[in-house]
Design a protein around this motif. Structure first.
Motif, short mmCIF file in Angstrom:
data_model
loop_
_atom_site.label_atom_id
_atom_site.label_comp_id
_atom_site.label_asym_id
_atom_site.label_seq_id
_atom_site.Cartn_x
_atom_site.Cartn_y
_atom_site.Cartn_z
N ALA A 49 1.01 -1.30 -0.10
CA ALA A 49 -0.12 -0.13 0.00
C ALA A 49 0.76 1.18 -0.04
CB ALA A 49 -1.06 -0.07 1.27
N GLY A 50 2.08 1.25 0.76
CA GLY A 50 2.80 2.39 0.76
C GLY A 50 3.56 2.62 -0.81
N ALA A 51 3.88 1.53 -1.30
CA ALA A 51 4.53 1.53 -2.75
C ALA A 51 3.46 2.17 -3.41
CB ALA A 51 4.72 0.34 -3.18
N ALA A 52 2.15 1.73 -3.62
CA ALA A 52 1.08 2.22 -4.55
C ALA A 52 0.73 3.73 -4.15
CB ALA A 52 -0.31 1.25 -4.32
N GLY A 53 1.09 3.97 -3.04
CA GLY A 53 0.68 5.34 -2.47
C GLY A 53 1.80 6.29 -3.28
N ALA A 72 8.89 4.34 -8.83
CA ALA A 72 8.99 2.94 -9.13
C ALA A 72 10.26 2.79 -9.28
CB ALA A 72 8.12 2.82 -10.42
N GLY A 73 11.13 3.64 -10.31
CA GLY A 73 12.43 3.55 -10.39
C GLY A 73 13.33 3.69 -9.04
N GLY A 74 13.00 4.33 -8.31
CA GLY A 74 13.65 4.47 -6.98
C GLY A 74 13.52 3.11 -5.94
N TRP A 75 12.08 2.74 -6.11
CA TRP A 75 11.73 1.74 -5.34
C TRP A 75 12.72 0.45 -5.67
CZ3 TRP A 75 9.28 -2.91 -6.83
CH2 TRP A 75 8.99 -3.79 -5.61
N LEU A 76 12.54 0.19 -7.24
CA LEU A 76 13.36 -0.90 -7.92
C LEU A 76 14.68 -0.87 -7.57
CD1 LEU A 76 12.74 -3.40 -9.75
CD2 LEU A 76 13.15 -2.00 -11.53
N MET A 107 6.12 -4.59 -8.58
CA MET A 107 6.46 -4.11 -9.87
C MET A 107 4.97 -4.38 -10.46
SD MET A 107 9.83 -6.57 -10.90
CE MET A 107 10.69 -7.20 -9.49
N GLY A 108 4.09 -5.26 -10.14
CA GLY A 108 2.79 -4.99 -10.74
C GLY A 108 2.30 -3.63 -10.32
#
Length: 131
Positions: A49-53, A72-76, A107-108
């Motif tokens: 949920a944090g990633a989606a936010g 998303a690039g930073g997360w990955l 990733m999804g």
């Protein structure tokens, strides 16, 4: 803003926003990696949920798809660095189902938020052609 991301002029404010979103995504990735296994299954849901936010919020804040791609690039980047083992044998991710769900689910979610695009609704006078 009309035009694609590449057709728009690059300004300093937009560049700073994307760098800040990249760093935010990295922080969310590190926090999610630590939380997802600690409080399983609630921590996994909280991490996703944090990633989606972060991804959807970046898209809405900038009004572009690149706003979702920057966090998303930073997360990955953060998650991939944390999956590598060290010479001492230490690692953050275990070989459990939760780790794989976090990696693939994040990733999804990033792909969904980057491809989700809402065009502005037409005004009230534009909706009826007969007037």
């Amino acid at each position: 803003m009309p035009g694609s991301f590449l057709a728009q002029p690059l300004n300093a404010a937009r560049l700073v926003a994307y760098v800040a979103l990249f760093l935010l995504g990295a922080v969310v990735g590190v926090a999610g990696a630590l939380v997802q296994q600690g409080w399983f299954p609630g921590g996994l849901l909280l991490a996703l949920a944090g990633a989606a936010g972060a991804f959807y919020g970046g898209s809405r804040a900038t009004g572009t798809r690149a706003g979702a791609l920057a966090p998303a690039g930073g997360w990955l980047a953060a998650v991939m660095l944390l999956t590598a083992t060290r010479p001492e044998g230490d690692f953050v991710f275990g070989a459990g189902l939760g780790s794989y769900v976090f990696l693939l689910g994040g990733m999804g979610v990033a792909v969904m938020c980057a491809t989700l695009w809402q065009r502005p609704q037409p005004g009230a006078s534009d909706a009826r052609l007969g007037k």
